[in-house]
Write a protein that holds these residues in place. Sequence first.
Motif, PDB file in Angstrom:
ATOM      1  N   LEU A   1       1.003  -1.139   0.109  1.00  0.00           N
ATOM      2  CA  LEU A   1       0.052  -0.183  -0.070  1.00  0.00           C
ATOM      3  C   LEU A   1       0.794   1.249  -0.066  1.00  0.00           C
ATOM      4  N   LEU A   2       1.863   1.287   1.006  1.00  0.00           N
ATOM      5  CA  LEU A   2       2.799   2.502   0.649  1.00  0.00           C
ATOM      6  C   LEU A   2       3.512   2.677  -0.449  1.00  0.00           C
ATOM      7  N   LEU A   3       3.827   1.459  -1.121  1.00  0.00           N
ATOM      8  CA  LEU A   3       4.395   1.637  -2.504  1.00  0.00           C
ATOM      9  C   LEU A   3       3.412   1.968  -3.513  1.00  0.00           C
ATOM     10  N   SER A   4       2.342   1.699  -3.396  1.00  0.00           N
ATOM     11  CA  SER A   4       1.401   1.756  -4.693  1.00  0.00           C
ATOM     12  C   SER A   4       0.359   2.855  -4.568  1.00  0.00           C
ATOM     13  N   ALA A   5       0.375   3.463  -3.207  1.00  0.00           N
ATOM     14  CA  ALA A   5      -0.653   4.627  -3.289  1.00  0.00           C
ATOM     15  C   ALA A   5      -0.412   5.835  -4.196  1.00  0.00           C
ATOM     16  N   TRP A   6       0.769   6.105  -4.519  1.00  0.00           N
ATOM     17  CA  TRP A   6       0.811   7.013  -5.577  1.00  0.00           C
ATOM     18  C   TRP A   6       0.474   6.587  -7.098  1.00  0.00           C
ATOM     19  N   LEU A   7       0.470   5.207  -7.306  1.00  0.00           N
ATOM     20  CA  LEU A   7       0.036   4.605  -8.576  1.00  0.00           C
ATOM     21  C   LEU A   7      -1.397   4.841  -8.730  1.00  0.00           C
ATOM     22  N   TYR A   8      -2.219   4.798  -7.566  1.00  0.00           N
ATOM     23  CA  TYR A   8      -3.548   4.752  -7.704  1.00  0.00           C
ATOM     24  C   TYR A   8      -3.939   6.414  -8.202  1.00  0.00           C
ATOM     25  N   ILE A   9      -3.566   7.241  -7.552  1.00  0.00           N
ATOM     26  CA  ILE A   9      -3.642   8.779  -7.834  1.00  0.00           C
ATOM     27  C   ILE A   9      -3.202   9.053  -9.108  1.00  0.00           C
ATOM     28  N   ALA A  10      -1.967   8.502  -9.693  1.00  0.00           N
ATOM     29  CA  ALA A  10      -1.763   8.570 -11.095  1.00  0.00           C
ATOM     30  C   ALA A  10      -2.884   7.927 -12.115  1.00  0.00           C
ATOM     31  N   GLY A  11      -3.414   6.958 -11.639  1.00  0.00           N
ATOM     32  CA  GLY A  11      -4.286   6.176 -12.468  1.00  0.00           C
ATOM     33  C   GLY A  11      -5.652   7.088 -12.478  1.00  0.00           C
ATOM     34  N   ARG A  12      -6.070   7.711 -11.534  1.00  0.00           N
ATOM     35  CA  ARG A  12      -7.412   8.625 -11.344  1.00  0.00           C
ATOM     36  C   ARG A  12      -7.048   9.621 -12.188  1.00  0.00           C
ATOM     37  N   ILE A  13      -5.918  10.405 -12.067  1.00  0.00           N
ATOM     38  CA  ILE A  13      -5.535  11.368 -13.301  1.00  0.00           C
ATOM     39  C   ILE A  13      -5.500  10.879 -14.788  1.00  0.00           C
ATOM     40  N   ALA A  14      -5.061   9.827 -14.876  1.00  0.00           N
ATOM     41  CA  ALA A  14      -4.893   9.468 -16.544  1.00  0.00           C
ATOM     42  C   ALA A  14      -6.321   9.083 -17.006  1.00  0.00           C
ATOM     43  N   THR A  15      -7.145   8.280 -16.100  1.00  0.00           N
ATOM     44  CA  THR A  15      -8.398   8.139 -16.515  1.00  0.00           C
ATOM     45  C   THR A  15      -9.380   9.411 -16.782  1.00  0.00           C
ATOM     46  N   LEU A  16      -9.118  10.255 -16.113  1.00  0.00           N
ATOM     47  CA  LEU A  16     -10.043  11.671 -16.387  1.00  0.00           C
ATOM     48  C   LEU A  16      -9.357  12.359 -17.560  1.00  0.00           C
ATOM     49  N   VAL A  17      -8.008  12.328 -17.565  1.00  0.00           N
ATOM     50  CA  VAL A  17      -7.409  13.081 -19.019  1.00  0.00           C
ATOM     51  C   VAL A  17      -8.026  12.430 -20.305  1.00  0.00           C
ATOM     52  N   ILE A  18      -7.708  10.769 -20.143  1.00  0.00           N
ATOM     53  CA  ILE A  18      -8.154  10.230 -21.329  1.00  0.00           C
ATOM     54  C   ILE A  18      -9.677  10.318 -21.639  1.00  0.00           C
ATOM     55  N   ALA A  19     -10.423  10.405 -20.333  1.00  0.00           N
ATOM     56  CA  ALA A  19     -11.957  10.297 -20.817  1.00  0.00           C
ATOM     57  C   ALA A  19     -12.244  11.776 -21.641  1.00  0.00           C
ATOM     58  N   PHE A  20     -11.583  12.752 -21.351  1.00  0.00           N
ATOM     59  CA  PHE A  20     -11.946  13.846 -22.218  1.00  0.00           C
ATOM     60  C   PHE A  20     -11.274  14.072 -23.563  1.00  0.00           C
ATOM     61  N   THR A  21      -9.969  13.610 -23.492  1.00  0.00           N
ATOM     62  CA  THR A  21      -9.217  13.607 -25.018  1.00  0.00           C
ATOM     63  C   THR A  21     -10.042  12.471 -25.924  1.00  0.00           C
ATOM     64  N   SER A  22     -10.635  11.633 -25.296  1.00  0.00           N
ATOM     65  CA  SER A  22     -11.313  10.545 -26.381  1.00  0.00           C
ATOM     66  C   SER A  22     -12.469  11.311 -26.949  1.00  0.00           C
ATOM     67  N   LEU A  23     -12.970  12.278 -26.496  1.00  0.00           N
ATOM     68  CA  LEU A  23     -14.291  13.054 -27.162  1.00  0.00           C
ATOM     69  C   LEU A  23     -14.024  13.591 -28.478  1.00  0.00           C
ATOM     70  N   ARG A  24     -12.513  13.582 -28.687  1.00  0.00           N
ATOM     71  CA  ARG A  24     -12.406  13.832 -29.987  1.00  0.00           C
ATOM     72  C   ARG A  24     -12.715  13.160 -31.383  1.00  0.00           C
ATOM     73  N   SER A  25     -12.676  11.993 -31.166  1.00  0.00           N
ATOM     74  CA  SER A  25     -12.906  10.855 -32.030  1.00  0.00           C
ATOM     75  C   SER A  25     -13.753   9.602 -31.513  1.00  0.00           C
ATOM     76  N   LEU A  26     -15.287  10.171 -31.750  1.00  0.00           N
ATOM     77  CA  LEU A  26     -16.085   9.083 -31.125  1.00  0.00           C
ATOM     78  C   LEU A  26     -16.638   8.406 -32.413  1.00  0.00           C
TER      79      LEU A  26
END
Length: 456
Positions: free
Chosen positions: A414-439
Amino acid sequence: MRHVPASIELRDIASCDGLNSQRSIWSIAWSCLSTIFLCTWVAVHPNIHFRLEKQDQKWYEQWLWEPLHEFFTHKLLLFLWALLVPEYILAWAVRQYVQAGVISKKGAPLIVFERHWFLIETVPKWSRCHGFFVIMGGFHLFRLPADTPSVCLPLKSFEYSTFVIPTGRYLRRDEIPVCPLRFEDLPVDILELVVPTETELRDRGKSDALTKAIVLVQTVWFIIQCIARRMQHLPLTELEVVTLAYAMLNFFIYVFWWDKPRNVECPIRVYKRSTASHEESGGTAEEWSENWALRWMGMIFFYIMGSQDRYVTLSKQYSVPMFWSGRIATRDLGPAGIGPSILGAAFGAIHCIAWSSEFTSRTELFLWRISCIAMITVPCIVAIICVWWAADHIMPGKYIDLLGYVARLCIILLLLSAWLYIAGRIATLVIAFTSLRSLPPAALMTVNWATFIPHI
């Protein structure tokens, strides 16, 4: 390049007889953003952020600087927590729900033995709403200005308490704020005088049952739309998948915070004389390690588990901390964290709906899948630790010791992977918006609700 899924052929689209209409990218974005806003801003019931009323402020301080300072240092920070770690908000709501229940149950009669007779001393019957109000910093201790006439409040034991009622005229701006008060800091007799009714508490909040119902209806309607699209084999955009995950968690957050007053800004003032001292009831708070590495690891772990309040001395605080839930009993921490952790893993699992979607690049596909794995794995690790924590207080034994070794391994992970969770949340939010350019064309089709109407 995106393409129409094989399950949706042109003849299927043409067979709708014009009942299916097209939706625009802006309508998709507006529907998702409004729902996310409801789940991350409106749904959050913050603690009371006490602020001292400053006198003789200039107009730009009162109307510009103070509101901006409050927004960026408190409201925006809480919004980012709800946006990036929504299951932590759910865990916070569960902890407060449990602690509010503990306080509300303290209305049972207390039998006090006095030599050959006894008294039945009853704490005022409190609802869970009262418990929430205390936890969120609803009672604040103030010292009266020097030489202010006051009367000590008598107790049923014929002794006088250190709490007073002012009886003379003075300026309230001269009152000196001290600290928030816990339930244990207020004697029973004082509670009988200062406790407001449940109706008065709800009046202090900025939200009522109708407002909360509207928010729930909005989020439930969005969930129904997503289910209907899947039933008609219409694809969901990545942004809709993310919003669906928020809507699912928002439902449970509202369930646990239903009785909590929302956006209360002013606590109830309880007074002591200017010369009176105040000591917090209960044991002293624990101290963080002096070693900076152990300190940071301990802070990360205990904040994730929700036990950071045991390191807070409330009598030294100007306001209750942002995620204050009271010093919840250790035996209750494990059970209170199991449910939110499982729902947190479900939150990540919902993102897997877009696992096989056609992304605009293989990099986005790879990042989305890695983020989904991280958002499922990290809450599962927390759930295992919570299970060990709960089992250790219920039935300690050799099997629990074996589970303890697994839990210690999970703590390290948990101590080693907590940062990976935050990075994953940011990545999914960014990809969710960028994917709107090609539906794909099918993603722009609306649901044909006529197919759900029974007919002969």
